[in-house]
Design an enzyme around this catalytic site. Structure first.
Site, PDB file in Angstrom:
ATOM      1  N   ARG A 238       0.832  -1.205   0.000  1.00 17.10           N
ATOM      2  CA  ARG A 238       0.000   0.000   0.000  1.00 17.10           C
ATOM      3  C   ARG A 238       0.865   1.253   0.000  1.00 17.10           C
ATOM      4  NH1 ARG A 238      -5.921  -1.285   2.279  1.00 17.10           N
ATOM      5  NH2 ARG A 238      -6.457  -1.824   0.154  1.00 17.10           N
TER       6      ARG A 238
ATOM      7  N   ARG B 160      -0.825   7.409  10.217  1.00 19.87           N
ATOM      8  CA  ARG B 160      -1.124   6.016   9.886  1.00 19.87           C
ATOM      9  C   ARG B 160      -2.407   5.988   9.077  1.00 19.87           C
ATOM     10  NH1 ARG B 160      -2.279   0.804  10.324  1.00 19.87           N
ATOM     11  NH2 ARG B 160      -4.128   0.142  11.445  1.00 19.87           N
TER      12      ARG B 160
ATOM     13  N   ASP C  90     -14.347  -4.151   8.409  1.00 22.76           N
ATOM     14  CA  ASP C  90     -15.258  -5.211   8.822  1.00 22.76           C
ATOM     15  C   ASP C  90     -15.867  -4.779  10.149  1.00 22.76           C
ATOM     16  OD1 ASP C  90     -12.269  -5.823   9.392  1.00 22.76           O
ATOM     17  OD2 ASP C  90     -13.303  -6.830  11.032  1.00 22.76           O
TER      18      ASP C  90
HETATM   19  N1  HPA Z   1      -8.826  -6.608  14.510  1.00 23.91           N
HETATM   20  C1  HPA Z   1      -7.622  -6.032  14.490  1.00 23.91           C
HETATM   21  N2  HPA Z   1      -7.204  -5.283  13.495  1.00 23.91           N
HETATM   22  C2  HPA Z   1      -8.027  -5.094  12.461  1.00 23.91           C
HETATM   23  C3  HPA Z   1      -9.292  -5.663  12.419  1.00 23.91           C
HETATM   24  C4  HPA Z   1      -9.696  -6.448  13.495  1.00 23.91           C
HETATM   25  O1  HPA Z   1     -10.823  -6.983  13.517  1.00 23.91           O
HETATM   26  N3  HPA Z   1      -9.877  -5.303  11.248  1.00 23.91           N
HETATM   27  C5  HPA Z   1      -8.989  -4.519  10.590  1.00 23.91           C
HETATM   28  N4  HPA Z   1      -7.865  -4.396  11.326  1.00 23.91           N
END
Ligand code: HPA
Length: 241
Positions: free
Chosen positions: A24, A87, A204
């Protein structure tokens, strides 16, 4: 050269965008920076410097987790005189106050890490974002109509957390998202009197179970990178480096 970054001091800009994934960093450099030059490939942790709207900016991968970002942020502050690190990452949504694709602007970062114990003993230090940089980034997000929510992050040392109740507890205390790096970054910025900010798109959701497609993740990542780059330009206009 520092221990983990194979660059001479003048090859890294005063402002660094820091994704976890080194690919990235390459994407940021190739997509958004003019005349990007790769300065690091030690351990595959790619780093590039180019310019955006006339301001020199670097993009450096951090790897996953607080020990990894701790190494790169420490060397950037201590040996390359970096003034600000943003970040740009992803987080899991913890709270009903956020949905997938929102951008969480991490004003503070709670952690289950023991990393700060050697520094502060029994005192629980509160790692926090740089207020001016956070305010600038919030203004940029608002002007660009990006779905930004400001609040706490949880920087966990465990992606696969065996503690199944901690997410709900933290959400009840207003924490918005879980990721794995911000608390270490904020602590190092405090140690070196520099600026840091973590902005994370919700990839998510731990409560709703919602997930994003690869295309949605890419689009919201791009929005967030522009938000970070524009924030750097404003910071530079105010303070210059
Ligand atoms: N946990 C930790 N770091 C993350 C998560 C998670 O569910 N999703 C994206 N980064």
């Amino acid at each position: 050269m520092s221990t983990h970054i194979g660059a001479s001091p003048d090859q890294i800009a005063p402002y660094v965008l820091m994704p976890g994934d080194p690919y990235r960093a390459r994407w940021i450099a190739e997509t958004f920076l003019e005349d990007p030059v790769q300065y690091n490939d030690v351990r595959g942790m790619l780093g590039y410097t180019g310019s955006y709207k006339g301001v020199r900016i670097s993009a450096q991968g951090s790897g996953m987790g607080q020990p990894s970002i701790g190494i790169y942020a420490h060397e950037l502050f201590a040996e390359y005189d970096v003034q600000a690190i943003i970040r740009v990452g992803t987080c899991g949504g913890l709270s009903e106050a956020v949905a997938v694709r929102d951008v969480v602007l991490g004003v503070a970062a709670s952690t289950d890490s023991a990393m700060n114990r050697p520094r502060f003993g029994d005192v629980t230090f509160a790692p926090a974002a740089d207020f001016e940089l956070a305010r600038i980034a919030a203004d940029v997000a608002q002007e660009r109509l990006l779905p930004m929510v400001a609040g706490g992050l949880f920087s966990s040392d465990q992606f696969y957390n065996p503690n199944t109740t901690i997410a709900a507890t933290l959400a009840r205390y207003g924490v918005l998202g879980v990721e794995m790096e911000a608390a270490a970054l904020y602590t190092l910025a405090a140690q070196f009197s520099r600026r840091a900010l973590a902005i994370c798109t919700v990839s998510d959701h731990l409560i709703s179970g919602e997930e994003t497609s690869a295309q949605e993740r890419q689009e919201s990542f791009d929005d967030m990178v522009v938000m970070a780059l524009e924030s750097v330009v404003r910071l530079h206009e105010r303070h210059g480096h």
